[in-house]
Design a protein around this motif. Structure first.
Motif, mmCIF file in Angstrom:
data_model
loop_
_atom_site.group_PDB
_atom_site.id
_atom_site.type_symbol
_atom_site.label_atom_id
_atom_site.label_comp_id
_atom_site.label_asym_id
_atom_site.label_seq_id
_atom_site.Cartn_x
_atom_site.Cartn_y
_atom_site.Cartn_z
ATOM 1 N N MET A 14 8.318 61.256 -114.238
ATOM 2 C CA MET A 14 8.694 62.667 -114.365
ATOM 3 C C MET A 14 7.464 63.529 -114.663
ATOM 4 O O MET A 14 7.301 64.623 -114.102
ATOM 5 N N GLY A 15 6.574 63.026 -115.524
ATOM 6 C CA GLY A 15 5.346 63.754 -115.808
ATOM 7 C C GLY A 15 4.479 63.908 -114.573
ATOM 8 O O GLY A 15 3.887 64.970 -114.349
ATOM 9 N N LYS A 16 4.408 62.866 -113.781
ATOM 10 C CA LYS A 16 3.635 62.919 -112.534
ATOM 11 C C LYS A 16 4.213 63.951 -111.578
ATOM 12 O O LYS A 16 3.480 64.705 -110.930
ATOM 13 N N MET A 17 5.541 64.004 -111.475
ATOM 14 C CA MET A 17 6.185 64.978 -110.587
ATOM 15 C C MET A 17 5.940 66.405 -111.065
ATOM 16 O O MET A 17 5.757 67.315 -110.249
ATOM 17 N N LEU A 18 5.933 66.593 -112.366
ATOM 18 C CA LEU A 18 5.784 67.939 -112.922
ATOM 19 C C LEU A 18 4.350 68.436 -112.843
ATOM 20 O O LEU A 18 4.090 69.588 -112.473
ATOM 21 N N LEU A 19 3.400 67.556 -113.171
ATOM 22 C CA LEU A 19 2.006 67.972 -113.315
ATOM 23 C C LEU A 19 1.097 67.535 -112.179
ATOM 24 O O LEU A 19 -0.043 67.990 -112.083
ATOM 25 N N ASN A 20 1.589 66.607 -111.339
ATOM 26 C CA ASN A 20 0.787 66.009 -110.269
ATOM 27 C C ASN A 20 -0.460 65.327 -110.825
ATOM 28 O O ASN A 20 -1.530 65.349 -110.221
ATOM 29 N N CYS A 21 -0.311 64.728 -111.982
ATOM 30 C CA CYS A 21 -1.381 63.923 -112.563
ATOM 31 C C CYS A 21 -0.749 62.860 -113.457
ATOM 32 O O CYS A 21 0.407 62.990 -113.868
ATOM 33 N N VAL A 22 -1.505 61.822 -113.744
ATOM 34 C CA VAL A 22 -1.010 60.738 -114.588
ATOM 35 C C VAL A 22 -1.042 61.177 -116.053
ATOM 36 O O VAL A 22 -2.031 61.746 -116.521
ATOM 37 N N LEU A 23 0.040 60.922 -116.783
ATOM 38 C CA LEU A 23 0.108 61.339 -118.186
ATOM 39 C C LEU A 23 -0.861 60.559 -119.054
ATOM 40 O O LEU A 23 -1.498 61.114 -119.951
ATOM 41 N N PHE A 24 -0.984 59.264 -118.811
ATOM 42 C CA PHE A 24 -1.823 58.396 -119.627
ATOM 43 C C PHE A 24 -2.800 57.668 -118.707
ATOM 44 O O PHE A 24 -2.546 56.541 -118.280
ATOM 45 N N PRO A 25 -3.937 58.297 -118.384
ATOM 46 C CA PRO A 25 -4.837 57.789 -117.343
ATOM 47 C C PRO A 25 -5.921 56.841 -117.830
ATOM 48 O O PRO A 25 -7.040 56.826 -117.305
ATOM 49 N N GLY A 26 -5.638 56.052 -118.857
ATOM 50 C CA GLY A 26 -6.645 55.151 -119.388
ATOM 51 C C GLY A 26 -7.030 54.049 -118.424
ATOM 52 O O GLY A 26 -6.278 53.696 -117.520
ATOM 53 N N SER A 27 -8.200 53.482 -118.622
ATOM 54 C CA SER A 27 -8.667 52.369 -117.793
ATOM 55 C C SER A 27 -8.458 51.031 -118.497
ATOM 56 O O SER A 27 -8.861 49.995 -117.993
ATOM 57 N N SER A 28 -7.824 51.057 -119.671
ATOM 58 C CA SER A 28 -7.524 49.837 -120.420
ATOM 59 C C SER A 28 -6.321 50.108 -121.307
ATOM 60 O O SER A 28 -5.932 51.266 -121.535
ATOM 61 N N ASP A 29 -5.741 49.032 -121.844
ATOM 62 C CA ASP A 29 -4.623 49.191 -122.784
ATOM 63 C C ASP A 29 -5.040 50.032 -123.983
ATOM 64 O O ASP A 29 -4.284 50.895 -124.450
ATOM 65 N N TYR A 30 -6.244 49.795 -124.505
ATOM 66 C CA TYR A 30 -6.723 50.546 -125.662
ATOM 67 C C TYR A 30 -6.811 52.048 -125.362
ATOM 68 O O TYR A 30 -6.350 52.875 -126.154
ATOM 69 N N GLU A 31 -7.401 52.388 -124.219
ATOM 70 C CA GLU A 31 -7.530 53.806 -123.863
ATOM 71 C C GLU A 31 -6.158 54.451 -123.712
ATOM 72 O O GLU A 31 -5.943 55.591 -124.135
ATOM 73 N N ASN A 32 -5.221 53.726 -123.109
ATOM 74 C CA ASN A 32 -3.885 54.298 -122.956
ATOM 75 C C ASN A 32 -3.197 54.471 -124.299
ATOM 76 O O ASN A 32 -2.463 55.436 -124.512
ATOM 77 N N LEU A 33 -3.441 53.553 -125.210
ATOM 78 C CA LEU A 33 -2.884 53.686 -126.548
ATOM 79 C C LEU A 33 -3.449 54.930 -127.239
ATOM 80 O O LEU A 33 -2.732 55.629 -127.961
ATOM 81 N N CYS A 34 -4.709 55.230 -126.985
ATOM 82 C CA CYS A 34 -5.314 56.457 -127.521
ATOM 83 C C CYS A 34 -4.641 57.693 -126.935
ATOM 84 O O CYS A 34 -4.333 58.650 -127.664
ATOM 85 N N TYR A 35 -4.423 57.688 -125.615
ATOM 86 C CA TYR A 35 -3.742 58.820 -124.969
ATOM 87 C C TYR A 35 -2.329 58.989 -125.512
ATOM 88 O O TYR A 35 -1.882 60.112 -125.802
#
Length: 269
Positions: free
Chosen positions: A207-228
């Motif tokens: 839903m976030g992708k459809m609304l914003l046309n971008c990834v909500l949590f664009p981390g390159s690792s589990d840790y980065e995504n946890l930060c987001y």
């Protein structure tokens, strides 16, 4: 991606792919993953265009074939799940209804989408997830690539959920899940018990992708995504961190004996 010439040869192979049954005439190459190729074909028996998922090399599609038969037995194709026709060649060839375009490409073409359009798509996906929950199945790989628009010209907002190759029954939740990072539920990152709720998390990311046309949590690792995730939703409560298997990988205790997220990069899991 290119295309293949139409042919009905029973012995046709593409880079280690199993032979295509003679009844199918190849129209177009649609896509490719690590274990399978998807082709648009004309079925000379039914006189319809179909999508044929074709195993590569040593791979079989037995698990997905069995899962699709189970879902069709429960008529999930009537609840926004892709319609499965049949399998051939010892489950090396799966035949599905033909759809038009995946949601990822649809968003690229149509952005910005209207709120009503987003609501309509999410409602259909929620219907699919409700149906899956009733038959105790977790999709576990929901992302815009795995959502198809049936026909963007005549039925622009009718969608189908596809690719059940990683789906599992809800009594199999001891299995490891290799979920797409951008849509990965935090319980999987933290090593917590999971359920069909992880599909709802992925739905929210869609839903976030459809609304914003971008990834909500664009981390390159589990840790980065946890930060987001922490930046957007706030810190994880202590009782959750206490229960997770990877608490000391991602968190440390503060002076007040509360868990706080580490701010240095850690080994990717």
């Amino acid at each position: 991606m290119g295309s293949f010439s139409s042919t009905s040869s029973p012995d046709i192979r593409f880079d280690g792919i199993h032979p295509l049954p003679k009844r199918f005439e190849i129209i177009q190459f649609l896509g490719e993953g690590g274990s399978a190729v998807v082709l648009k074909c004309f079925d000379t028996f039914t006189h319809q265009n179909v999508a044929v998922k074709f195993a590569k090399g040593k791979y079989k599609l037995k698990h997905e074939a069995e899962m699709m038969k189970y879902l069709m037995k429960h008529k999930l194709d009537q609840q926004n799940v892709i319609k499965f026709h049949q399998s051939f060649s010892s489950n090396s060839c799966l035949v599905f209804e033909m759809c038009d375009i995946n949601l990822k490409d649809y968003i690229k073409q149509r952005h910005p989408l209207k709120f009503q359009e987003i609501r309509t798509v999410i409602q259909q996906l929620a219907t699919a997830l409700e149906g899956l929950k009733k038959v105790k199945v977790i999709h576990s790989d929901i992302k815009t690539n795995n959502i198809m628009v049936v026909n963007q010209r005549t039925k622009p907002l009718q969608i189908k959920l596809i690719d059940f190759g990683l789906a599992l029954h809800s009594n199999q939740t001891s299995q490891n899940i290799n979920q797409c990072l951008f849509y990965k539920a935090p319980e999987l990152i933290l090593g917590l018990p999971y359920s069909s709720a992880l599909d709802i998390w992925s739905l929210g990311c869609v839903m976030g992708k459809m609304l914003l046309n971008c990834v909500l949590f664009p981390g390159s690792s589990d840790y980065e995504n946890l930060c987001y995730i922490t930046d957007v939703l706030g810190p994880a409560p202590d009782y959750l961190v206490d229960a997770c298997k990877k608490s000391e990988v991602y968190f440390k205790k503060s002076d007040s004996n509360q868990w706080i997220l580490k701010f240095t990069a850690v080994k990717r899991f």
